[in-house]
Design a protein around this motif. Sequence first.
Motif, short mmCIF file in Angstrom:
data_model
loop_
_atom_site.label_atom_id
_atom_site.label_comp_id
_atom_site.label_asym_id
_atom_site.label_seq_id
_atom_site.Cartn_x
_atom_site.Cartn_y
_atom_site.Cartn_z
N THR A 2 -11.03 -6.85 -32.71
CA THR A 2 -9.83 -6.91 -31.88
C THR A 2 -9.28 -5.51 -31.67
O THR A 2 -8.99 -4.80 -32.62
N VAL A 3 -9.10 -5.13 -30.39
CA VAL A 3 -8.52 -3.83 -30.07
C VAL A 3 -7.21 -3.97 -29.29
O VAL A 3 -6.56 -2.98 -28.96
N GLY A 4 -6.81 -5.22 -29.01
CA GLY A 4 -5.54 -5.46 -28.34
C GLY A 4 -5.23 -6.94 -28.32
O GLY A 4 -6.12 -7.78 -28.50
N PHE A 5 -3.96 -7.26 -28.10
CA PHE A 5 -3.55 -8.66 -28.02
C PHE A 5 -2.26 -8.76 -27.22
O PHE A 5 -1.52 -7.79 -27.07
N ALA A 6 -2.01 -9.96 -26.73
CA ALA A 6 -0.74 -10.28 -26.07
C ALA A 6 -0.42 -11.73 -26.39
O ALA A 6 -1.33 -12.56 -26.50
#
Length: 191
Positions: A73-77
């Motif tokens: 995982t390198v980003g999330f929203a």
Amino acid sequence: MRVRLVEGASLPSYADGIRQVYADVFSEPPWNEDPSAGDRYVERLAADAARPGFTAALALGEGAVGGFATQGTVGFATAWTTPDVFPSGRSYGHVAEALGPDRVEGWLCGALEVDELAVSPDARGAGLGAALLSAVTEAAPDGRCWLLTSVHAEATLRFYRRAGWHQVPVSVPGRAGLVVLLGPGHPAARP
């Protein structure tokens, strides 16, 4: 890199990556949170996933971005539907005070609220933030989506403006210097 929607029940399997991205992003200025805030966020996320209208998107790394190898995982929203009875906890009370009951009810209640969006510093510049934002807001009812951020987060404000979001010209009281942004399709943001 790929961005995909993830069911709330699947989020625990991504907890380590979400925790790390949160700590990396929100320990930087202007947020200046303790890196252990990532642990608290992952705990809160478990409860948030049960909210009506909850949606989450992950940016998953496979390869290289900006010369850095990426995995996981390198980003999330995350986002959810704002209840018809506007909450009073966290910063909601300040937002209600600033906007007044008519705008809160008409603009925010029943709209999709973007709660968090974060991209690892090593993965920025590849369009992941925009892709994550689009993924969690594409199902916003009648284009009605909103979020809070800090007026001190200049790069964040520039990002949202480039994405077509509109800042409500009302100051939200409190030390955090919060501002309300309405999504590009929000009826109240249209001229």
